[in-house]
Design an enzyme around this catalytic site. Structure first.
Site, PDB file in Angstrom:
ATOM      1  N   PRO A  71       9.590  68.937  25.567  1.00  0.00           N
ATOM      2  CA  PRO A  71       9.895  67.780  26.420  1.00  0.00           C
ATOM      3  C   PRO A  71       8.689  67.393  27.258  1.00  0.00           C
ATOM      4  CG  PRO A  71      11.535  69.517  26.681  1.00  0.00           C
ATOM      5  CD  PRO A  71      10.416  70.078  25.862  1.00  0.00           C
ATOM      6  N   ARG A  72       8.579  66.106  27.535  1.00  0.00           N
ATOM      7  CA  ARG A  72       7.459  65.645  28.357  1.00  0.00           C
ATOM      8  C   ARG A  72       7.579  66.118  29.794  1.00  0.00           C
ATOM      9  NH1 ARG A  72       6.714  59.389  27.147  1.00  0.00           N
ATOM     10  NH2 ARG A  72       7.850  59.455  29.082  1.00  0.00           N
ATOM     11  N   ASP A  73       8.811  66.245  30.269  1.00  0.00           N
ATOM     12  CA  ASP A  73       8.997  66.761  31.626  1.00  0.00           C
ATOM     13  C   ASP A  73      10.314  67.520  31.681  1.00  0.00           C
ATOM     14  OD1 ASP A  73      10.752  64.658  31.423  1.00  0.00           O
ATOM     15  OD2 ASP A  73      10.197  63.721  33.307  1.00  0.00           O
ATOM     16  N   LEU A  74      10.394  68.460  32.582  1.00  0.00           N
ATOM     17  CA  LEU A  74      11.595  69.246  32.779  1.00  0.00           C
ATOM     18  C   LEU A  74      12.008  69.077  34.234  1.00  0.00           C
ATOM     19  CD1 LEU A  74      13.694  71.356  31.925  1.00  0.00           C
ATOM     20  CD2 LEU A  74      12.055  73.115  32.605  1.00  0.00           C
ATOM     21  N   ASN A  78      16.570  64.109  35.314  1.00  0.00           N
ATOM     22  CA  ASN A  78      16.608  63.328  34.078  1.00  0.00           C
ATOM     23  C   ASN A  78      17.723  63.783  33.139  1.00  0.00           C
ATOM     24  OD1 ASN A  78      15.597  65.573  32.766  1.00  0.00           O
ATOM     25  ND2 ASN A  78      13.625  64.688  32.291  1.00  0.00           N
TER      26      ASN A  78
END
Length: 82
Positions: A71-74, A78
């Protein structure tokens, strides 16, 4: 997302593309999003409970890495839309 099968990864049930906004349908989360759950229970969770959650998050992230998905961010926020 539909290919993932892990207890710590939310399951994709479907996608609606015949509307202006594309919508994803996921499994029902009894306690709502992680972000909302943490806000509603701020200061009420024990260290053991928090460590357990962290273990689940780590297990889910390990599974995603093994599936070659990063994932691009955790972030907790989101995990749901308001």
């Amino acid at each position: 997302m539909g290919l993932f099968n892990h207890p710590n990864i939310i399951r994709l049930e479907g996608v609606v593309t015949k509307s202006q906004a594309v919508m994803t349908i996921t499994e029902f989360m009894e306690n709502g999003s992680l972000d909302l759950f943490l806000r509603q229970n701020d200061g009420q969770l024990t260290v053991i409970q928090l460590v357990g959650m962290l273990g689940g998050i780590a297990a889910g992230m390990k599974y995603l890495a093994e599936m070659n998905c990063v994932p691009r961010d955790l972030t907790a926020w989101n995990t749901h839309q308001q």
